[in-house]
Motif scaffolding. Structure first.
Motif, mmCIF file in Angstrom:
data_model
loop_
_atom_site.group_PDB
_atom_site.id
_atom_site.type_symbol
_atom_site.label_atom_id
_atom_site.label_comp_id
_atom_site.label_asym_id
_atom_site.label_seq_id
_atom_site.Cartn_x
_atom_site.Cartn_y
_atom_site.Cartn_z
ATOM 1 N N TYR A 143 17.512 8.938 13.008
ATOM 2 C CA TYR A 143 18.368 8.298 12.021
ATOM 3 C C TYR A 143 19.485 9.235 11.552
ATOM 4 O O TYR A 143 19.240 10.402 11.235
ATOM 5 C CB TYR A 143 17.558 7.872 10.800
ATOM 6 N N ILE B 229 22.395 4.825 9.765
ATOM 7 C CA ILE B 229 21.176 4.092 10.101
ATOM 8 C C ILE B 229 20.158 4.174 8.967
ATOM 9 O O ILE B 229 19.402 3.222 8.718
ATOM 10 C CB ILE B 229 20.558 4.637 11.409
ATOM 11 N N TYR C 156 20.283 -2.035 14.754
ATOM 12 C CA TYR C 156 20.566 -1.204 13.576
ATOM 13 C C TYR C 156 21.799 -1.705 12.836
ATOM 14 O O TYR C 156 21.850 -1.691 11.598
ATOM 15 C CB TYR C 156 20.785 0.245 13.998
#
Length: 219
Positions: A129, A133, A161
């Motif tokens: 991430y 995100i 995402y």
């Protein structure tokens, strides 16, 4: 999100009411499914796995077990496809109809999940991430979500995402209701029916979605 406290309150009320209704109405189905799972494959009825929720808080997600023992140890980002040999016979039906997700109403009642939100991923995914995100963790994960009614497995991981972040940044009770209604269509007609028929425009290239769909079908 500060300006949407009332909508988040309404969202929680809807979560509790709908989850209680589902829990009571589908109780006979729980018994039937549990019996079929035990009769057709070795292993427990339920599948429990730790997932990151709101603000990275770890919780155990509940599902009816649909895969053979040991199959949950998958490669990060690897999707379970329609003809995946790791899925049991009854598991294919449960996954197609989304019945395997019904036990997550317990997570919703506990406040760990919501009816609608980004789907909870494996803890190992957190290492990938970035700041963008990570926004998907600013709301409770959901039983269904914007990505799940916009193609889901036919989308790339990046595409999913994008839908998750869009949902978090543009959340409204009205959007939740539209996602819930679209989820009914997904259950009845399948995820492929909604590729390129997104509820919102997140600038996801149609070519990417179409290419992903063709690649998936050809496998």
């Amino acid at each position: 999100m500060e300006g949407k406290k009332f909508q988040r309150f309404i969202k929680r009320i809807i979560d509790i009411v709908v989850s209680l209704i589902v829990l009571l109405l589908f109780l006979p189905l729980w018994i039937i499914v549990a019996t079929l799972i035990k009769a057709t494959s070795k292993g427990p009825v339920f599948f429990l796995q730790e997932r990151p929720g709101l603000n990275k808080q770890i919780f155990k997600v509940y599902k009816f077990r649909t895969m053979k023992l040991g199959s949950d140890k998958m490669v990060k980002g690897q999707e379970v496809m329609k003809d995946d040999d790791r899925v049991t016979g009854i598991g294919k039906l449960l996954r197609r109809t989304k019945i395997d997700e019904i036990p997550q109403v317990l997570n919703v009642l506990k406040g760990e999940m919501s009816l609608v939100g980004p789907r909870p991923e494996r803890i190992s995914s957190l290492s990938d991430y970035d700041d963008e995100i990570s926004k998907r963790l600013n709301m409770s994960p959901g039983m269904t979500g914007l990505a799940q009614v916009s193609g889901n497995i036919y989308l790339s991981l990046e595409g999913r995402y994008k839908f998750d972040v869009y949902y978090v940044e543009n959340f409204s009770v009205w959007l939740d209701l539209k996602i819930i209604l679209r989820t009914v269509g997904v259950v009845l007609f399948g995820e492929d029916r909604y590729v390129n028929r997104c509820l919102v425009d997140i600038k996801l290239g149609a070519k990417e979605v179409a290419a992903t769909k063709e690649e998936t079908v050809s496998k």
